[in-house]
Every structure is written in C-alpha cells, then in structure tokens.
Design a protein around this motif. Structure first.
Motif, PDB file in Angstrom:
ATOM      1  N   SER A 145       0.830  -1.208   0.000  1.00 46.00           N
ATOM      2  CA  SER A 145       0.000   0.000   0.000  1.00 46.00           C
ATOM      3  C   SER A 145       0.860   1.253   0.000  1.00 46.00           C
ATOM      4  O   SER A 145       0.609   2.198  -0.763  1.00 46.00           O
ATOM      5  N   LEU A 146       1.893   1.277   0.841  1.00 46.51           N
ATOM      6  CA  LEU A 146       2.769   2.443   0.911  1.00 46.51           C
ATOM      7  C   LEU A 146       3.556   2.614  -0.387  1.00 46.51           C
ATOM      8  O   LEU A 146       3.789   3.734  -0.844  1.00 46.51           O
ATOM      9  N   GLN A 147       3.955   1.494  -0.989  1.00 39.22           N
ATOM     10  CA  GLN A 147       4.658   1.545  -2.274  1.00 39.22           C
ATOM     11  C   GLN A 147       3.755   2.142  -3.351  1.00 39.22           C
ATOM     12  O   GLN A 147       4.206   2.956  -4.169  1.00 39.22           O
ATOM     13  N   ASN A 148       2.487   1.760  -3.351  1.00 40.85           N
ATOM     14  CA  ASN A 148       1.540   2.304  -4.324  1.00 40.85           C
ATOM     15  C   ASN A 148       1.389   3.813  -4.163  1.00 40.85           C
ATOM     16  O   ASN A 148       1.304   4.563  -5.147  1.00 40.85           O
ATOM     17  N   ILE A 149       1.346   4.256  -2.892  1.00 37.31           N
ATOM     18  CA  ILE A 149       1.213   5.689  -2.623  1.00 37.31           C
ATOM     19  C   ILE A 149       2.408   6.446  -3.177  1.00 37.31           C
ATOM     20  O   ILE A 149       2.280   7.530  -3.757  1.00 37.31           O
ATOM     21  N   LEU A 150       3.597   5.859  -3.028  1.00 35.89           N
ATOM     22  CA  LEU A 150       4.823   6.528  -3.455  1.00 35.89           C
ATOM     23  C   LEU A 150       5.033   6.486  -4.966  1.00 35.89           C
ATOM     24  O   LEU A 150       5.558   7.430  -5.556  1.00 35.89           O
ATOM     25  N   LEU A 151       4.619   5.389  -5.610  1.00 31.65           N
ATOM     26  CA  LEU A 151       5.011   5.155  -7.005  1.00 31.65           C
ATOM     27  C   LEU A 151       3.896   5.367  -8.026  1.00 31.65           C
ATOM     28  O   LEU A 151       4.180   5.619  -9.200  1.00 31.65           O
ATOM     29  N   ILE A 152       2.647   5.208  -7.618  1.00 35.17           N
ATOM     30  CA  ILE A 152       1.540   5.316  -8.579  1.00 35.17           C
ATOM     31  C   ILE A 152       0.898   6.698  -8.463  1.00 35.17           C
ATOM     32  O   ILE A 152       0.540   7.124  -7.354  1.00 35.17           O
ATOM     33  N   PRO A 153       0.752   7.423  -9.567  1.00 35.87           N
ATOM     34  CA  PRO A 153       0.141   8.759  -9.516  1.00 35.87           C
ATOM     35  C   PRO A 153      -1.244   8.722  -8.866  1.00 35.87           C
ATOM     36  O   PRO A 153      -1.997   7.757  -9.043  1.00 35.87           O
ATOM     37  N   LEU A 154      -1.565   9.764  -8.130  1.00 40.61           N
ATOM     38  CA  LEU A 154      -2.833   9.808  -7.403  1.00 40.61           C
ATOM     39  C   LEU A 154      -4.027   9.656  -8.336  1.00 40.61           C
ATOM     40  O   LEU A 154      -5.011   8.994  -8.006  1.00 40.61           O
ATOM     41  N   ILE A 170     -21.531   6.468  -7.512  1.00 40.48           N
ATOM     42  CA  ILE A 170     -20.845   6.413  -6.226  1.00 40.48           C
ATOM     43  C   ILE A 170     -21.216   7.640  -5.403  1.00 40.48           C
ATOM     44  O   ILE A 170     -21.090   8.783  -5.872  1.00 40.48           O
ATOM     45  N   SER A 171     -21.667   7.402  -4.172  1.00 42.56           N
ATOM     46  CA  SER A 171     -22.169   8.491  -3.326  1.00 42.56           C
ATOM     47  C   SER A 171     -21.183   8.956  -2.258  1.00 42.56           C
ATOM     48  O   SER A 171     -21.549   9.710  -1.372  1.00 42.56           O
ATOM     49  N   LEU A 172     -19.946   8.485  -2.304  1.00 43.50           N
ATOM     50  CA  LEU A 172     -18.952   8.913  -1.328  1.00 43.50           C
ATOM     51  C   LEU A 172     -18.629  10.396  -1.501  1.00 43.50           C
ATOM     52  O   LEU A 172     -18.587  10.911  -2.618  1.00 43.50           O
ATOM     53  N   THR A 173     -18.376  11.078  -0.388  1.00 39.83           N
ATOM     54  CA  THR A 173     -17.945  12.469  -0.461  1.00 39.83           C
ATOM     55  C   THR A 173     -16.466  12.524  -0.838  1.00 39.83           C
ATOM     56  O   THR A 173     -15.734  11.538  -0.705  1.00 39.83           O
ATOM     57  N   HIS A 174     -16.018  13.692  -1.278  1.00 36.56           N
ATOM     58  CA  HIS A 174     -14.606  13.858  -1.614  1.00 36.56           C
ATOM     59  C   HIS A 174     -13.732  13.650  -0.371  1.00 36.56           C
ATOM     60  O   HIS A 174     -12.619  13.132  -0.481  1.00 36.56           O
ATOM     61  N   GLU A 175     -14.240  14.029   0.781  1.00 35.96           N
ATOM     62  CA  GLU A 175     -13.501  13.837   2.037  1.00 35.96           C
ATOM     63  C   GLU A 175     -13.337  12.360   2.358  1.00 35.96           C
ATOM     64  O   GLU A 175     -12.262  11.907   2.770  1.00 35.96           O
ATOM     65  N   GLU A 176     -14.398  11.561   2.148  1.00 34.10           N
ATOM     66  CA  GLU A 176     -14.330  10.119   2.404  1.00 34.10           C
ATOM     67  C   GLU A 176     -13.346   9.443   1.459  1.00 34.10           C
ATOM     68  O   GLU A 176     -12.582   8.557   1.858  1.00 34.10           O
ATOM     69  N   ILE A 177     -13.349   9.859   0.203  1.00 36.38           N
ATOM     70  CA  ILE A 177     -12.400   9.302  -0.769  1.00 36.38           C
ATOM     71  C   ILE A 177     -10.972   9.660  -0.371  1.00 36.38           C
ATOM     72  O   ILE A 177     -10.061   8.831  -0.432  1.00 36.38           O
ATOM     73  N   LYS A 179      -9.740  10.167   2.574  1.00 38.76           N
ATOM     74  CA  LYS A 179      -9.294   9.357   3.705  1.00 38.76           C
ATOM     75  C   LYS A 179      -8.870   7.964   3.251  1.00 38.76           C
ATOM     76  O   LYS A 179      -7.934   7.383   3.785  1.00 38.76           O
ATOM     77  N   ASN A 180      -9.570   7.429   2.273  1.00 39.83           N
ATOM     78  CA  ASN A 180      -9.226   6.100   1.762  1.00 39.83           C
ATOM     79  C   ASN A 180      -7.915   6.101   0.979  1.00 39.83           C
ATOM     80  O   ASN A 180      -7.256   5.064   0.880  1.00 39.83           O
ATOM     81  N   LEU A 181      -7.544   7.243   0.432  1.00 40.34           N
ATOM     82  CA  LEU A 181      -6.360   7.309  -0.426  1.00 40.34           C
ATOM     83  C   LEU A 181      -5.196   8.056   0.222  1.00 40.34           C
ATOM     84  O   LEU A 181      -4.149   8.235  -0.399  1.00 40.34           O
ATOM     85  N   GLY A 182      -5.374   8.502   1.472  1.00 39.39           N
ATOM     86  CA  GLY A 182      -4.291   9.205   2.144  1.00 39.39           C
ATOM     87  C   GLY A 182      -3.988  10.545   1.512  1.00 39.39           C
ATOM     88  O   GLY A 182      -2.832  10.956   1.402  1.00 39.39           O
ATOM     89  N   SER A 183      -5.037  11.247   1.099  1.00 37.80           N
ATOM     90  CA  SER A 183      -4.864  12.537   0.440  1.00 37.80           C
ATOM     91  C   SER A 183      -5.743  13.568   1.136  1.00 37.80           C
ATOM     92  O   SER A 183      -6.210  13.354   2.253  1.00 37.80           O
TER      93      SER A 183
END
Length: 217
Positions: A145-154, A170-177, A179-183
C-alpha cells in the motif's frame, strides 16, 4: 460472552484447532469475547484490542496515523477475515506513527487476547508459525500500500479505487475518498475534475458517475 454459535468460528480461525489440547481450547473459548463496533468507531493502538481479530461482520480499514501528517491507508479487513493486531509500531516502524483502524460499517469482531496467544505460541510451534505468517502478511500488505502511494500517480490510484467499488454511481464524499487514499479533499476534487475532463466519469453535487472503464495501472 461467547455463544455456542461463536464456537464454530474457532475452527475457521485456527486450521489446527484440534491439534490444541482440550484444556487450551477451553481457555481460548473462555477468554475470548465478542465486540460490537459502531460505524466510524476508531481505535488507535489500543492495548484493549491487542490480539487476534476475527471479523464476523462489517468492514475495518487499517491506516497509519501521524499527528504531523495525513493518514496513510494500509488495507481492509472484510467479513470472515483474521488480523493479528498488536502494538508493534514502537518496535518496527516509528514512535511517531501509530497503526489505527476505523469501522467502515457497523461491525462485530471476535477477539482473542494477545496475552493468551503469547502463552499458546510458546507452547505450540504451530501457533507460533501461524501468528508469524499473519504478521508477515500484514507487513506485506502494508508495504504494498505504501509503495503504491509513493510510485503510482494519485489520479490512477483514485480511478482504481472508484472502479474497485464496482458501482456506476458512487455516493462517497470527496472527504471520504481522500481518507481512503491518504490525500486531502482539495487534491481529490482537483483530480476528479481532471478525470471528468478526460471523460472517465461525471461529477455532480451528490454522486460520481462512472462513464468509461479504460485501462489504468
């Protein structure tokens, strides 16, 4: 309190259940407990929850939390999956970061305490190997997961995440998304606009509509 129905789960948790002697199986049943977690309940390295978690129902999201940075997503625990959760961060990662988890849904877990597991791992080599494998799998998932965060564009991680939900709306808020992506919410909103411009999706005030399932890393 462990019910008769819960006892059947121990065979699912431990493939070697009947290789443990009867007295020790009784200890596991007697000392284990079932906990109900409400949606959005969050736990930060609580010793109270150290041990082996078997998720009877619901969904848990594990992440690295820091007082000085954003949360970094690690992995999910889904129905009928097992996680060995212990206070390992001080020893192996950093005293600045804590492994935490949040209940994404109302969840119910069967918890086997760490103190009992440590007793059993010293007595049974098969238990030591089992817990070692769970810990190794956890670190492998975390590092990936950490490797993906570092190497794969957001932008690519964002689109992959939306596709993984298997929904066209998809009904997720931008804030919820975020949190899931560490952004952050602002960065997610910016990338959603880019994806909308590229005709992968359409964004309105209440939902995200997937338009195109293109090839993404």
């Amino acid at each position: 309190m462990i019910s008769k129905e819960d006892i059947k789960y121990f065979e699912k948790i431990f493939p070697f259940w009947f290789d443990i002697n009867q007295n020790d199986r009784a200890k596991i049943i007697f000392l284990s407990r079932v906990l109900s977690l409400k949606k959005n309940s969050m736990f930060f390295n609580s010793h109270e929850l150290d041990g082996l978690l078997f998720l009877k129902s619901g969904k848990l999201r594990f992440f690295l939390s820091s007082l000085e940075a954003r949360d970094l997503p690690l992995y999910y625990l889904n129905n009928m999956e097992v996680e060995f959760f212990e206070n390992f961060t001080d020893k192996t990662i950093s005293t600045i970061l804590d492994v935490a988890f949040i209940a994404e849904k109302n969840s119910e877990i069967l918890l086997i305490p760490c103190s009992l597991l440590n007793f059993l791992r010293n007595k049974y080599s098969i238990m030591e190997k089992f817990l070692h494998n769970l810990t190794r799998e956890k670190f492998s998932k975390s590092l990936l997961s950490l490797q993906n965060i570092l190497l794969i564009p957001l932008k690519d991680r964002l689109l992959n995440f939306l596709y993984s939900l298997n929904k066209t709306e998809i009904s997720l808020t931008h804030e919820e998304i975020a949190k899931n992506l560490g952004s952050s919410r602002e960065v997610i909103s910016r990338n959603l606009k880019v994806l909308e411009k590229e005709k992968f999706l359409k964004v309105n005030r209440k939902k995200i509509i997937i338009l195109d399932r293109g090839d993404i890393l």
